[in-house]
Design an enzyme around this catalytic site. Structure first.
Site, PDB file in Angstrom:
ATOM      1  N   SER A   1       6.699  -2.829   0.994  1.00  0.00           N
ATOM      2  CA  SER A   1       6.134  -2.507   2.301  1.00  0.00           C
ATOM      3  C   SER A   1       4.712  -1.951   2.140  1.00  0.00           C
ATOM      4  O   SER A   1       3.845  -2.625   1.585  1.00  0.00           O
ATOM      5  CB  SER A   1       7.063  -1.531   3.031  1.00  0.00           C
ATOM      6  OG  SER A   1       6.697  -1.376   4.384  1.00  0.00           O
ATOM      7  N   TRP A   2       4.457  -0.719   2.587  1.00  0.00           N
ATOM      8  CA  TRP A   2       3.133  -0.107   2.418  1.00  0.00           C
ATOM      9  C   TRP A   2       2.717  -0.128   0.947  1.00  0.00           C
ATOM     10  O   TRP A   2       1.543  -0.353   0.628  1.00  0.00           O
ATOM     11  CB  TRP A   2       3.173   1.324   2.937  1.00  0.00           C
ATOM     12  CG  TRP A   2       1.903   2.100   2.893  1.00  0.00           C
ATOM     13  CD1 TRP A   2       0.938   2.181   3.852  1.00  0.00           C
ATOM     14  CD2 TRP A   2       1.452   2.958   1.821  1.00  0.00           C
ATOM     15  NE1 TRP A   2      -0.067   3.023   3.452  1.00  0.00           N
ATOM     16  CE2 TRP A   2       0.217   3.516   2.212  1.00  0.00           C
ATOM     17  CE3 TRP A   2       1.979   3.302   0.575  1.00  0.00           C
ATOM     18  CZ2 TRP A   2      -0.499   4.397   1.403  1.00  0.00           C
ATOM     19  CZ3 TRP A   2       1.268   4.185  -0.239  1.00  0.00           C
ATOM     20  CH2 TRP A   2       0.048   4.715   0.181  1.00  0.00           C
TER      21      TRP A   2
END
Length: 301
Positions: free
Chosen positions: A114-115
């Protein structure tokens, strides 16, 4: 801070061992790092926004137990204090490189979730000889990407879901998709793993880092073999972003699944073997020595 290495050659893959936690001062940052020793090239795990390293416990438990694993709390999450000022991914990639220097680790494989996928892309771009292979899970290209639903993204503007597991469970199906659409209880149990929820300031800095960055111009220059893992039911990072990454990364393979954004940890028994298969078997390094479990770091360093 003093490193006291006790170096002895590894002739065969190491047996499963306890993980070691360190707090390393790098530049103006103090970073908590967890290292699981083993044999061969370590796998560095870059976590999602707002989450402490414990979130990735289920994945680590499903990886080859002889594979060395390094994970860390980004500034303002877990036990890492927030940065004094906002930062960008180039700076954070430099911090990660310095952390690996302190641990006497040279070449690594990097997984970004994700991030953390943005950080992983930046690290691979800045360190083409240090990063052997790259794995991107539920990742996009930053500020310039195919966005998720505004309703979903609005619920991610604060770290409340980490601080209040019952709230996290109530919105899990909407924001994460996949198997948690039927029940958010697995998410509540997952979010109870972190020892520290992090700070609002740290979360804001992570949001700003993502808002001011894109990997699109750099992707053709990332030459590492790359595995892209993406779910067809991911409300946060739609599947179209995985196809963009696949198109622009020169040596990328796409592994699509019918799950959601956090299947990597909720169904880790499925993805652990996929990741191990991509990275290959663990084996002793023939080159620069890497850190062993016997390295000690003095408190307060």
């Amino acid at each position: 801070m003093t490193l006291i290495p006790e170096r002895a050659p590894i002739s065969e893959p190491a047996p499963p061992a306890e993980s070691n936690d360190y707090h390393l001062s790098v530049g103006c940052q103090r970073i908590r790092v967890r290292y699981r020793p083993g044999a061969g090239i370590p796998l560095v795990l870059c976590n999602g926004i707002g989450a402490s390293l414990e979130i990735l416990d289920p994945l680590v438990e499903q990886l080859d137990p002889t594979r060395p694993v390094v994970r860390f709390d980004a500034p303002g999450t877990g036990e890492s204090p927030p940065s004094l000022l906002p930062y960008g991914f180039p700076y954070l990639a430099w911090v990660l490189g310095r952390v690996l220097d302190r641990l006497e680790i040279d070449v690594v494989d990097v997984l970004g979730f994700s991030w953390g996928g943005s950080l992983a892309q930046q690290f691979a771009f800045q360190n083409p000889r240090r990063c052997r292979r790259l794995i991107l899970v539920g990742a996009g290209t930053g500020a310039v990407m195919v966005p998720g639903s505004p309703t979903v993204l609005s619920k991610m503007m604060t770290p409340k879901r980490f601080r209040d597991p019952s709230y996290g469970a109530s919105i899990a199906g909407e924001i994460y998709g996949g198997s948690v659409r039927d029940s958010g209880q697995p998410v509540a149990e997952l979010f109870m793993r972190p020892l520290h929820a992090g700070s609002g300031k740290g979360y804001a800095h992570q949001l700003l880092a993502g808002a001011a960055w894109t990997s699109l111009p750099a992707l053709p220059a990332i030459r590492q073999k790359t595995l892209i893992i993406a779910g067809t039911d991911d409300p946060i990072i739609p599947m179209a972003n995985a196809h963009v990454l696949k198109m622009l990364l020169p040596r990328a393979t796409l592994h699509a699944h019918d799950g959601g954004h956090i299947d990597l940890v909720l169904n880790a028994e499925v993805f652990g073997p996929v990741i191990d298969g991509f990275l290959g078997p663990t084996k002793p390094l023939r080159g620069k020595w890497t850190k062993t479990a016997d390295v000690k770091i003095t408190p307060g360093g």
